[in-house]
Design a protein around this motif. Structure first.
Motif, PDB file in Angstrom:
ATOM      1  N   GLY A  30       0.808  -1.217   0.000  1.00 43.35           N
ATOM      2  CA  GLY A  30       0.000   0.000   0.000  1.00 43.35           C
ATOM      3  C   GLY A  30       0.840   1.264   0.000  1.00 43.35           C
ATOM      4  O   GLY A  30       0.349   2.347  -0.343  1.00 43.35           O
ATOM      5  N   ILE A  31       2.130   1.147   0.370  1.00 41.43           N
ATOM      6  CA  ILE A  31       3.012   2.321   0.373  1.00 41.43           C
ATOM      7  C   ILE A  31       3.177   2.866  -1.047  1.00 41.43           C
ATOM      8  O   ILE A  31       3.102   4.079  -1.277  1.00 41.43           O
ATOM      9  N   ASN A  32       3.393   1.958  -2.010  1.00 40.44           N
ATOM     10  CA  ASN A  32       3.539   2.366  -3.413  1.00 40.44           C
ATOM     11  C   ASN A  32       2.211   2.359  -4.166  1.00 40.44           C
ATOM     12  O   ASN A  32       2.137   2.845  -5.305  1.00 40.44           O
ATOM     13  N   ASN A  33       1.188   1.782  -3.537  1.00 43.39           N
ATOM     14  CA  ASN A  33      -0.132   1.704  -4.165  1.00 43.39           C
ATOM     15  C   ASN A  33      -1.179   2.222  -3.183  1.00 43.39           C
ATOM     16  O   ASN A  33      -1.948   1.447  -2.600  1.00 43.39           O
ATOM     17  N   PRO A  34      -1.222   3.545  -2.960  1.00 37.23           N
ATOM     18  CA  PRO A  34      -2.143   4.108  -1.952  1.00 37.23           C
ATOM     19  C   PRO A  34      -3.612   3.805  -2.234  1.00 37.23           C
ATOM     20  O   PRO A  34      -4.427   3.869  -1.315  1.00 37.23           O
ATOM     21  N   TRP A  35      -3.939   3.453  -3.483  1.00 35.62           N
ATOM     22  CA  TRP A  35      -5.333   3.123  -3.794  1.00 35.62           C
ATOM     23  C   TRP A  35      -5.816   1.894  -3.040  1.00 35.62           C
ATOM     24  O   TRP A  35      -7.021   1.672  -2.909  1.00 35.62           O
ATOM     25  N   LEU A  36      -4.878   1.075  -2.534  1.00 37.11           N
ATOM     26  CA  LEU A  36      -5.258  -0.110  -1.756  1.00 37.11           C
ATOM     27  C   LEU A  36      -5.945   0.266  -0.440  1.00 37.11           C
ATOM     28  O   LEU A  36      -6.630  -0.561   0.168  1.00 37.11           O
ATOM     29  N   PHE A  37      -5.713   1.511   0.014  1.00 41.93           N
ATOM     30  CA  PHE A  37      -6.326   1.949   1.269  1.00 41.93           C
ATOM     31  C   PHE A  37      -7.681   2.612   1.050  1.00 41.93           C
ATOM     32  O   PHE A  37      -8.337   3.040   2.001  1.00 41.93           O
ATOM     33  N   ASN A  38      -8.084   2.716  -0.225  1.00 35.26           N
ATOM     34  CA  ASN A  38      -9.380   3.328  -0.539  1.00 35.26           C
ATOM     35  C   ASN A  38     -10.410   2.245  -0.839  1.00 35.26           C
ATOM     36  O   ASN A  38     -10.071   1.176  -1.355  1.00 35.26           O
ATOM     37  N   LEU A  39     -11.663   2.535  -0.501  1.00 37.34           N
ATOM     38  CA  LEU A  39     -12.731   1.595  -0.810  1.00 37.34           C
ATOM     39  C   LEU A  39     -13.093   1.709  -2.288  1.00 37.34           C
ATOM     40  O   LEU A  39     -13.582   2.743  -2.745  1.00 37.34           O
ATOM     41  N   SER A  40     -12.784   0.638  -3.029  1.00 31.48           N
ATOM     42  CA  SER A  40     -13.080   0.624  -4.463  1.00 31.48           C
ATOM     43  C   SER A  40     -13.241  -0.821  -4.917  1.00 31.48           C
ATOM     44  O   SER A  40     -12.887  -1.761  -4.195  1.00 31.48           O
ATOM     45  N   ARG A  41     -13.768  -0.982  -6.115  1.00 31.61           N
ATOM     46  CA  ARG A  41     -13.950  -2.331  -6.642  1.00 31.61           C
ATOM     47  C   ARG A  41     -12.602  -3.017  -6.834  1.00 31.61           C
ATOM     48  O   ARG A  41     -12.450  -4.206  -6.548  1.00 31.61           O
ATOM     49  N   THR A  42     -11.605  -2.280  -7.319  1.00 34.29           N
ATOM     50  CA  THR A  42     -10.276  -2.847  -7.540  1.00 34.29           C
ATOM     51  C   THR A  42      -9.663  -3.333  -6.232  1.00 34.29           C
ATOM     52  O   THR A  42      -9.097  -4.425  -6.151  1.00 34.29           O
ATOM     53  N   THR A  43      -9.773  -2.505  -5.191  1.00 36.65           N
ATOM     54  CA  THR A  43      -9.267  -2.895  -3.863  1.00 36.65           C
ATOM     55  C   THR A  43      -9.990  -4.144  -3.364  1.00 36.65           C
ATOM     56  O   THR A  43      -9.361  -5.077  -2.855  1.00 36.65           O
ATOM     57  N   GLY A  44     -11.318  -4.163  -3.520  1.00 36.57           N
ATOM     58  CA  GLY A  44     -12.109  -5.303  -3.066  1.00 36.57           C
ATOM     59  C   GLY A  44     -11.724  -6.584  -3.770  1.00 36.57           C
ATOM     60  O   GLY A  44     -11.560  -7.638  -3.131  1.00 36.57           O
ATOM     61  N   VAL A  45     -11.530  -6.521  -5.097  1.00 36.45           N
ATOM     62  CA  VAL A  45     -11.167  -7.710  -5.867  1.00 36.45           C
ATOM     63  C   VAL A  45      -9.810  -8.246  -5.416  1.00 36.45           C
ATOM     64  O   VAL A  45      -9.616  -9.450  -5.226  1.00 36.45           O
ATOM     65  N   THR A  46      -8.843  -7.347  -5.227  1.00 37.75           N
ATOM     66  CA  THR A  46      -7.497  -7.757  -4.807  1.00 37.75           C
ATOM     67  C   THR A  46      -7.523  -8.401  -3.424  1.00 37.75           C
ATOM     68  O   THR A  46      -6.897  -9.447  -3.190  1.00 37.75           O
ATOM     69  N   MET A  47      -8.236  -7.802  -2.512  1.00 37.15           N
ATOM     70  CA  MET A  47      -8.290  -8.334  -1.146  1.00 37.15           C
ATOM     71  C   MET A  47      -9.057  -9.651  -1.088  1.00 37.15           C
ATOM     72  O   MET A  47      -8.664 -10.575  -0.359  1.00 37.15           O
ATOM     73  N   VAL A  48     -10.141  -9.745  -1.852  1.00 35.94           N
ATOM     74  CA  VAL A  48     -10.909 -10.997  -1.887  1.00 35.94           C
ATOM     75  C   VAL A  48     -10.054 -12.121  -2.462  1.00 35.94           C
ATOM     76  O   VAL A  48     -10.101 -13.262  -1.990  1.00 35.94           O
ATOM     77  N   THR A  49      -9.253 -11.797  -3.487  1.00 34.59           N
ATOM     78  CA  THR A  49      -8.348 -12.792  -4.063  1.00 34.59           C
ATOM     79  C   THR A  49      -7.398 -13.335  -3.005  1.00 34.59           C
ATOM     80  O   THR A  49      -7.204 -14.550  -2.884  1.00 34.59           O
ATOM     81  N   PHE A  50      -6.812 -12.435  -2.220  1.00 36.25           N
ATOM     82  CA  PHE A  50      -5.874 -12.855  -1.173  1.00 36.25           C
ATOM     83  C   PHE A  50      -6.567 -13.742  -0.145  1.00 36.25           C
ATOM     84  O   PHE A  50      -6.047 -14.793   0.246  1.00 36.25           O
ATOM     85  N   VAL A  51      -7.750 -13.317   0.297  1.00 41.38           N
ATOM     86  CA  VAL A  51      -8.470 -14.050   1.346  1.00 41.38           C
ATOM     87  C   VAL A  51      -8.924 -15.426   0.852  1.00 41.38           C
ATOM     88  O   VAL A  51      -8.665 -16.454   1.498  1.00 41.38           O
ATOM     89  N   VAL A  52      -9.600 -15.461  -0.311  1.00 39.19           N
ATOM     90  CA  VAL A  52     -10.151 -16.723  -0.819  1.00 39.19           C
ATOM     91  C   VAL A  52      -9.043 -17.702  -1.171  1.00 39.19           C
ATOM     92  O   VAL A  52      -9.079 -18.882  -0.792  1.00 39.19           O
ATOM     93  N   LEU A  53      -8.026 -17.223  -1.903  1.00 40.08           N
ATOM     94  CA  LEU A  53      -6.925 -18.097  -2.292  1.00 40.08           C
ATOM     95  C   LEU A  53      -6.136 -18.557  -1.072  1.00 40.08           C
ATOM     96  O   LEU A  53      -5.726 -19.724  -0.983  1.00 40.08           O
ATOM     97  N   GLY A  54      -5.938 -17.653  -0.125  1.00 33.48           N
ATOM     98  CA  GLY A  54      -5.211 -18.012   1.094  1.00 33.48           C
ATOM     99  C   GLY A  54      -5.913 -19.108   1.875  1.00 33.48           C
ATOM    100  O   GLY A  54      -5.286 -20.084   2.307  1.00 33.48           O
ATOM    101  N   ILE A  55      -7.211 -18.971   2.067  1.00 37.87           N
ATOM    102  CA  ILE A  55      -7.982 -19.978   2.804  1.00 37.87           C
ATOM    103  C   ILE A  55      -7.975 -21.310   2.062  1.00 37.87           C
ATOM    104  O   ILE A  55      -7.816 -22.373   2.669  1.00 37.87           O
TER     105      ILE A  55
END
Length: 470
Positions: A30-55
């Motif tokens: 998020g330091i180089n990609n500040p958009w990760l700290f904003n609520l957006s569809r792109t942020t949601g997709v990236t975070m969901v990918t991490f959570v679902v794939l991780g589990i």
């Protein structure tokens, strides 16, 4: 009360661990990609990918199984799952940054940050693995156990395995299955291990343990494997267990063969530099042949020649299993066998259709004949094509007993699914992380006395007395 507390503690630790891994990844990137700290569809997709794939990957590799698994394997499984999750999510992150505002073409961004993320996550995983097991076993002492068996030889097979988990189990008593005091011993225990007890007596003892609410462990027999592949049905109002003879469906055969072709082709391309290095090392070591061919059995007893890198001296390549400190193995061969690199040429066998990626290991003809004489059910594993990897190769070791290998192979056959194949392919990576254990050779037989459970060596010429065993 203690059980509920343990479950709560485990849940909190799992949640804290996953939150830490998640926070490290998105906090640093998020330091180089500040958009990760904003609520957006792109942020949601990236975070969901991490959570679902991780589990999903943690489920494949065993996850954060404190209380039932040693800390080191937990570190291995969690690290593998997390690294693969990081790689996929980071790739997705790079793709999403390909836009007019960021990069006008694809760039694999900040790989050095990915390495930092992985390093920090592994440190966190190590802490949570050891701290989690420490907390878990601080809440409750080891379970008081009794071991019930039929012979000293059988005790030698099960007791060392139980003693590897001293935080979970404390063996208080060892007794024969036909001892008149056996029910009193069970009542004094929390957990009962039944090993190599005849079927009729084993069923009686299991019923008593169930009645008195004791934890039970017992070894598989053929009837247990059959029941694993069966299901509950009712005919009118009659409850029955139904088992149907199994074979792969046409769809399963097609998918399995396509998987074999894809994995073997990709595997040959990816591992070609490693295979070249192995070939050069073998040639420089003693100047002998690089490859070694040996007759093996596959589905329905068909004989084929398996390809392997040569790991033994050419003049001493006798067809018999490797033993501890076997002087037939070359210096290079020891390294190849330790990391299973000698198996890589079998990708050619898969490509040709002699083998499959996942299935029972192809045994030497001499071993099949010997094992089948001692264990007629051993031939059942020939109901599926021989495989490069499988449940027995992942969960077992080189010196795992033929019976235990058979059980694992039959469990795979009876519970076959395409998903299970993919799961075992991913789990094969863990074999390299426990290389020293998985390649242990056969060693001396262990015997235990029933009176005190101490190990002793068999005297020269002494025969094992079954005394009513199977």
């Amino acid at each position: 009360m203690i059980k509920k507390l343990k479950r709560t503690v485990v849940f909190i630790l799992k949640l804290a661990l996953f939150a830490s891994l998640f926070g490290i990844f998105f906090g640093i990137f998020g330091i180089n990609n500040p958009w990760l700290f904003n609520l957006s569809r792109t942020t949601g997709v990236t975070m969901v990918t991490f959570v679902v794939l991780g589990i999903a990957l943690m489920s494949v590799y065993g996850g954060y199984s404190i209380g039932s698994t040693k800390s080191k394997p937990i570190v291995h499984s969690m690290a593998l799952a997390t690294i693969m999750t990081d790689l996929v999510t980071h790739l997705q992150l790079s793709i999403m940054n390909t836009s007019e505002k960021n990069n006008d073409h694809f760039v694999y961004e900040t790989p050095h940050l990915l390495l930092l993320v992985m390093a920090l996550q592994i440190l966190v995983i190590v802490f949570f693995a050891y701290f989690g097991n420490y907390v878990y076993f601080s809440l409750e002492p080891p379970e008081r156990c009794c071991v019930i068996s039929s012979s000293r030889q059988s005790l030698g097979n099960i007791i060392p395995k139980v003693q590897r988990f001293k935080k979970q189990y404390e063996i208080d008593e060892i007794i024969r299955y036909d001892d008149p005091n056996i029910l009193d011993v069970i009542l004094r225990s929390n957990t009962v291990f039944l090993y190599d007890v005849p079927i009729k007596e084993r069923n009686d003892l299991i019923s008593f343990c169930y009645q008195t609410q004791k934890n039970i462990y017992y070894n598989f027999e053929t009837i247990d494997v059959v029941s694993q592949g069966a299901k509950y049905v009712t005919l009118d109002d009659k409850s029955l267990v139904m088992y149907t003879a199994k074979d792969l469906t046409m769809e399963q055969r097609i998918v399995k063969r396509l998987t074999d072709l894809a994995v073997s082709l990709v595997g040959l391309i990816v591992t070609s530099p490693i295979m070249l290095g192995c070939a050069i090392a073998i040639k420089l070591d003693d100047g002998g042949k690089v490859f070694y061919k040996q007759k093996r059995l596959t589905k329905y007893g068909r004989v084929f020649e398996v390809y392997k890198f040569r790991t033994m001296k050419e003049e001493n390549s006798v067809h018999k299993s490797v033993t501890e400190n076997d002087d037939r193995i070359t210096r290079v061969g020891k390294v190849l066998r330790k990391f299973r690199l000698d198996e890589l040429p079998q990708l050619l066998n898969i490509l040709y259709g002699d083998m499959t990626v996942v299935g029972p290991r192809p045994e030497m003809l001499e071993n099949v004949e010997k094992y089948t004489e001692e264990l007629p059910e051993f031939s059942y594993r020939l109901r599926m094509k021989a495989g490069l990897t499988g449940l027995a190769q992942i969960s077992g070791k080189y010196n795992t007993s033929p019976k235990d290998k058979l059980v694992m192979d039959l469990m795979y056959i009876e519970n076959y699914s395409i998903w299970r194949d993919f799961k075992l392919i991913f789990q094969t990576i863990t074999v390299f992380l426990k290389a020293s254990e998985s390649t242990e050779a056969f060693h001396k037989e262990e015997l235990y006395d029933f009176d005190n459970g101490r190990e002793r060596d068999r005297k020269p010429g002494e025969k094992e007395e079954e005394n009513g065993g199977k």
